[in-house]
Design a protein around this motif. Structure first.
Motif, PDB file in Angstrom:
ATOM      1  N   TYR A 138      49.945  23.528  -6.687  1.00 23.41           N
ATOM      2  CA  TYR A 138      49.069  22.372  -6.882  1.00 23.41           C
ATOM      3  C   TYR A 138      47.782  22.491  -6.072  1.00 23.41           C
ATOM      4  N   LEU A 139      46.768  21.826  -6.581  1.00 25.61           N
ATOM      5  CA  LEU A 139      45.529  21.580  -5.843  1.00 25.61           C
ATOM      6  C   LEU A 139      45.339  20.077  -5.820  1.00 25.61           C
ATOM      7  N   SER A 140      45.231  19.506  -4.637  1.00 22.96           N
ATOM      8  CA  SER A 140      45.033  18.061  -4.522  1.00 22.96           C
ATOM      9  C   SER A 140      43.622  17.765  -4.073  1.00 22.96           C
ATOM     10  N   GLY A 141      43.180  16.563  -4.394  1.00 17.43           N
ATOM     11  CA  GLY A 141      41.831  16.154  -4.021  1.00 17.43           C
ATOM     12  C   GLY A 141      41.514  14.797  -4.590  1.00 17.43           C
ATOM     13  N   ILE A 142      40.223  14.496  -4.665  1.00 17.87           N
ATOM     14  CA  ILE A 142      39.751  13.202  -5.162  1.00 17.87           C
ATOM     15  C   ILE A 142      38.858  13.452  -6.361  1.00 17.87           C
ATOM     16  N   ARG A 143      39.144  12.763  -7.435  1.00 15.96           N
ATOM     17  CA  ARG A 143      38.331  12.915  -8.634  1.00 15.96           C
ATOM     18  C   ARG A 143      36.976  12.232  -8.474  1.00 15.96           C
TER      19      ARG A 143
END
Length: 496
Positions: free
Chosen positions: A249-254
């Motif tokens: 996974y790659l997590s972040g903020i859209r």
């Protein structure tokens, strides 16, 4: 003949008591009517749709949900875009390298520069993803995960689960590139396994929020296996050792740009006594908390609450019609519209809270192409629904087809196609139904030279179902497999 004085007195007393009883009875009846006309505060607490969006948007566990004290209610509508979540996620549970969650097209996993012998084996559970399958690579030399960063406001972390056989690697280096793989920089040169057993799970996560990333370009993550500590296992055999990867996974903020032009909660409150609409309103979910309060007189009511996320307005019946003619539908061309609803009756005889749990009014239709090659010939997809346009009348399942539905019959819609994804997805509005509805689609596959192929598929489903058609896009004369996830949790498979 005159009545005795005592008898007359008794009769007069009885008549007086009877008159008094009538007065008291009338007074009580009037008082009860007055009570019925009193208004009471009815607080509608909305839930359900935000948790159902989570598997699609990939909201990370631990993020404060709306309604918690730490959550600013004014930003409720955009919470799955503005909070940390999965931007990309691979569970490999469908035996493919296609991501389960992908913010952009073009995401890919490449093993040994595309030359690795890959398969799928037992995996590990994580969050809402069951312990299905994992990616298995024999003789791993390198893994590159490519993830476009368009529509990303911030990248926070990258992670995965990894395991290996006794002769497989027990350590790895991790690097990243932000210039299309031309230059790689080291994130961590050594990451020894904690669990050394054969195919024992090791979970890793790396913070990326301090990296100077160009969000207009793609992020490349490269893993290079290493022998690691061999004191508890066999000697390292880079040619035959088997490595498994899962839950990448790659997590972040859209980006906070709204994903849908329309994000509203509509409520319709009908009186049971005359079946007419008593209260109606809309709440902008991009700006407001969906919970709301009404002042209602005592009595019985029918409520229909709908949260809609769409590019075009939802289609409703006129507000002047009785509850038996109240209906809802979406336009077929609005193929990613997500609609959630709640319909029920309730009584009001005092201040109260109504817990309204909204349910999916749609199902997800997915096509997975299994062609080994040739998908790059496809440039666009056109979908032609062959079934009648579904509408939903929550309080009258036998409602005849409204005229608004007839105007939408025969419409098609076009979807972009990315060969790397090897498929496409759209939503089918159905309402909240109890009996399966047969859906039929004709799919047109176009290339630069024109129409490459058309195919028809059909299956009967209810709402809140993930239906997957799986087969060759360009291979003629082959069967198409069907995967049915009836609650987006369990799977059934059949052929036709």
């Amino acid at each position: 003949m005159k009545r005795p004085y005592l008898v007359c007195q008794v009769l007069n007393l009885c008549i007086s008591l009877l008159a008094l009883c009538c007065i008291v009875s009338c007074s009580r009846s009037s008082d009860h009517h007055d009570v019925d006309m009193q208004t009471h505060r009815v607080y509608f607490k909305i839930s359900g749709f935000e948790s159902q969006i989570t598997p699609l948007a990939g909201l990370l566990p631990g993020v404060h949900k709306p309604g918690n004290p730490a959550w600013p209610a004014g930003r409720y509508g955009a919470f799955w875009r503005t909070q940390e979540q999965y931007l990309y996620y691979w569970s490999f549970n469908d035996s493919s390298l296609a991501p389960d969650i992908a913010l952009n097209a073009g995401a890919a996993i490449i093993c040994n520069q595309g030359q690795a012998s890959t398969s799928f084996a037992t995996g590990f559970a994580k969050d809402s993803f069951p312990a299905g399958l994992s990616l298995s690579i024999r003789g791993l030399e390198s893994v590159v995960i490519q993830m476009p960063l368009q529509k990303v406001a911030a990248v926070t972390s990258f992670g995965f689960d990894i395991s290996s056989s006794n002769t497989g690697p027990k350590d790895f280096a991790i690097l990243y590139s932000n210039d299309e793989g031309a230059t790689y920089h080291t994130l961590s040169d050594s990451n020894p396994f904690v669990n050394m057993g054969s195919q024992a799970r090791n979970s890793f996560s790396f913070r990326l929020d301090t990296l100077p990333l160009d969000l207009h370009r793609s992020l490349y993550i490269k893993l290079i296996p290493k022998a690691g500590d061999r004191s508890q296992v066999s000697d390292y055999n880079p040619a035959t050792g088997v490595t498994r990867l899962d839950n990448v996974y790659l997590s972040g903020i859209r980006d906070s740009t709204p994903a849908f032009a329309f994000q509203k909660l509509d409520y319709f409150i009908f009186r049971e006594s005359d079946s007419l609409l008593f209260a109606h309103g809309s709440i902008d979910l991009a700006r407001q908390n969906p919970d709301f309060q009404l002042s209602l007189p005592s009595g019985r009511y029918l409520a229909h609450l709908v949260a809609g996320f769409s590019q075009q307005p939802l289609i409703w019946s006129d507000t002047t019609v009785p509850v038996s003619q109240h209906f809802l539908l979406t336009r077929p061309a609005d193929y990613l519209a997500a609609v959630y609803g709640f319909a029920d009756t309730f009584s009001v005889y005092g201040d109260q809270v109504i817990q309204a749990v909204l349910k999916r009014y749609y199902s997800q239709i997915q096509f997975q192409f299994t062609d080994a090659q040739g998908l790059d010939q496809i440039t666009r997809i056109v979908v032609e629904p062959l079934h009648p346009v579904p509408w939903f009348a929550p309080f009258n399942p036998q409602l005849p087809q409204p005229s608004a539905v007839k105007n939408l019959e025969g419409q098609t819609f076009e979807l972009p196609f990315d060969p790397g994804i090897k498929g496409f997805t759209f939503h089918q509005f159905l309402g909240n139904i109890t009996q399966p509805v047969r859906l039929r689609y004709r799919i047109y596959l176009y290339g630069k030279t024109g129409l490459l192929r058309q195919l028809e598929v059909s299956y009967a489903i209810v709402n809140n179902v993930k239906l997957t058609f799986k087969g060759n896009a360009l291979g003629y004369g082959t069967n198409v497999g069907i995967l049915l996830d009836e609650q987006w949790q369990s799977e059934q498979e059949s052929d036709f």
